[in-house]
Design a protein around this motif. Structure first.
Motif, PDB file in Angstrom:
ATOM      1  N   GLU A   1       7.401 -99.548  -5.610  1.00 58.53           N
ATOM      2  CA  GLU A   1       7.561-100.000  -4.223  1.00 58.53           C
ATOM      3  C   GLU A   1       6.915 -99.031  -3.251  1.00 58.53           C
ATOM      4  O   GLU A   1       6.258 -99.429  -2.288  1.00 58.53           O
ATOM      5  N   LEU A   2       7.108 -97.753  -3.480  1.00 56.21           N
ATOM      6  CA  LEU A   2       6.518 -96.741  -2.605  1.00 56.21           C
ATOM      7  C   LEU A   2       4.997 -96.825  -2.610  1.00 56.21           C
ATOM      8  O   LEU A   2       4.350 -96.830  -1.545  1.00 56.21           O
ATOM      9  N   LEU A   3       4.409 -96.910  -3.783  1.00 52.50           N
ATOM     10  CA  LEU A   3       2.951 -96.976  -3.880  1.00 52.50           C
ATOM     11  C   LEU A   3       2.404 -98.261  -3.269  1.00 52.50           C
ATOM     12  O   LEU A   3       1.343 -98.253  -2.623  1.00 52.50           O
ATOM     13  N   LYS A   4       3.118 -99.338  -3.437  1.00 50.66           N
ATOM     14  CA  LYS A   4       2.665-100.606  -2.839  1.00 50.66           C
ATOM     15  C   LYS A   4       2.673-100.544  -1.322  1.00 50.66           C
ATOM     16  O   LYS A   4       1.762-101.061  -0.653  1.00 50.66           O
ATOM     17  N   VAL A   5       3.697 -99.925  -0.754  1.00 52.22           N
ATOM     18  CA  VAL A   5       3.767 -99.784   0.706  1.00 52.22           C
ATOM     19  C   VAL A   5       2.597 -98.953   1.214  1.00 52.22           C
ATOM     20  O   VAL A   5       1.924 -99.330   2.183  1.00 52.22           O
ATOM     21  N   TRP A   6       2.340 -97.845   0.570  1.00 51.00           N
ATOM     22  CA  TRP A   6       1.242 -96.993   1.002  1.00 51.00           C
ATOM     23  C   TRP A   6      -0.100 -97.696   0.818  1.00 51.00           C
ATOM     24  O   TRP A   6      -0.987 -97.600   1.664  1.00 51.00           O
ATOM     25  N   GLN A   7      -0.234 -98.425  -0.279  1.00 53.73           N
ATOM     26  CA  GLN A   7      -1.478 -99.126  -0.549  1.00 53.73           C
ATOM     27  C   GLN A   7      -1.711-100.258   0.451  1.00 53.73           C
ATOM     28  O   GLN A   7      -2.811-100.428   0.984  1.00 53.73           O
ATOM     29  N   LYS A   8      -0.661-100.996   0.734  1.00 50.53           N
ATOM     30  CA  LYS A   8      -0.758-102.129   1.656  1.00 50.53           C
ATOM     31  C   LYS A   8      -1.127-101.699   3.068  1.00 50.53           C
ATOM     32  O   LYS A   8      -1.918-102.353   3.753  1.00 50.53           O
ATOM     33  N   ASN A   9      -0.544-100.583   3.485  1.00 49.27           N
ATOM     34  CA  ASN A   9      -0.734-100.138   4.862  1.00 49.27           C
ATOM     35  C   ASN A   9      -1.827 -99.086   5.023  1.00 49.27           C
ATOM     36  O   ASN A   9      -2.056 -98.618   6.137  1.00 49.27           O
ATOM     37  N   GLY A  10      -2.444 -98.745   3.926  1.00 53.76           N
ATOM     38  CA  GLY A  10      -3.510 -97.747   4.005  1.00 53.76           C
ATOM     39  C   GLY A  10      -2.999 -96.433   4.553  1.00 53.76           C
ATOM     40  O   GLY A  10      -3.676 -95.748   5.323  1.00 53.76           O
TER      41      GLY A  10
END
Length: 302
Positions: free
Chosen positions: A284-293
């Motif tokens: 979840e953490l990595l997806k948030v960072w990836q999604k929001n750049g």
């Protein structure tokens, strides 16, 4: 009935055979049987009997590893070679074994007997005395070796090798890490080719937030490549182990989410390995960072 050999790594336990069996003298030295060791030596048994198999140990190595000071003294008096190698894989000399087990009294005896503090480690899982002491985390022993002339940046094993700083960081020995940094240890020494880690990768893999912060502060490269075999960048290792707080810290320090790590032919990103291992918080953490750049935790979505 053959007696199994003395092993100190998982690889050894997986591969040892009856060929690694101890001789009667080696077994007595391992078990701390002073009377039997004395009797066998008086009967003319060679204190330098060749270790059996791939992972065998000399009688002196066996006694040193277990901390049997009286037996170490007997064997040295009988002419035991203080720096003798172990079995066919080279093993670790007596001083490295004692240092890795925290046996201060044995270390003192071996140094008096002329043990080489800078004996190069065998290429297969070997350790210099200082590397072994760092792995154990006894700063007192580390200081003794350094003050006696042990090399801080000596060679390391090709397979599963560690510098003193890498060994201390991987095993979360904070005081030892501070000692090595204070004495000028290189924070970015590349990992050994097989099963190696940088200091930061070791700290990330074990999930020690304070050490990760300290090493990044000291200039550790957050995107340093992992070892060729069973290696990984710091972010990948932290993600694989499920250390979400460390993952977040590394991302904030500029870790590359798109980098791939792992064995040749089976490489993947930190997100992919977290998914594979079921590390839901990290995913979840990595997806948030990836999604929001996201490039800084200060700008991460609330």
């Amino acid at each position: 009935m053959p007696v199994p050999g003395i092993h100190f790594e998982e690889d050894e336990e997986d591969e040892h055979t009856a060929d690694d069996a101890l001789t009667p003298l080696q077994l007595a030295a391992w078990e701390g049987d002073l009377a039997t060791v004395s009797r066998l030596l008086q009967q003319g048994v060679d204190p330098n009997e060749t270790p059996h198999g791939w992972y065998g140990k000399t009688s002196l190595q066996a006694a040193a590893l277990r901390g049997h000071v009286g037996i170490v003294d007997l064997l040295l008096e009988a002419g035991a070679e203080v720096d003798a190698p172990g079995g066919n894989n080279g093993g670790r000399a007596a001083l490295a074994l004692a240092a890795g087990a925290g046996k201060s009294a044995v270390i003192e005896r071996l140094l008096i007997a002329g043990a080489d503090m800078n004996l190069p480690p065998h290429r297969y899982m070997g350790r210099s005395p200082l590397q072994a002491a760092a792995e154990f985390g006894n700063v007192g022993i580390v200081k003794t070796l350094i003050e006696g002339g042990a090399e801080l940046e000596g060679p390391m094993a090709q397979h599963f090798g560690r510098t003193p700083l890498q060994a201390a960081a991987e095993n979360a020995h904070v005081d030892a890490v501070e000692f090595f940094l204070g004495h000028g240890a290189s924070v970015n020494t590349p990992p050994s080719r097989y099963k190696g880690v940088t200091a930061l990768q070791g700290a990330a893999a074990c999930g020690n937030v304070d050490l990760v912060h300290r090493l990044v502060e000291a200039g550790a490269d957050v995107n340093a490549l992992g070892s060729y075999y069973q290696g990984g960048a710091a972010l990948w290792l932290a993600a694989s182990a499920g250390h979400a707080e460390v993952v977040e810290m590394l991302l904030n320090a500029g870790a590359d989410q798109s980098a791939v790590s792992g064995n040749q032919g089976k490489q993947c990103t930190a997100l992919q390995v977290a998914n594979l291992k079921g590390r839901e918080d990290v995913v979840e953490l990595l997806k948030v960072w990836q999604k929001n750049g996201v490039t800084s935790i200060d700008h991460a979505p609330g």
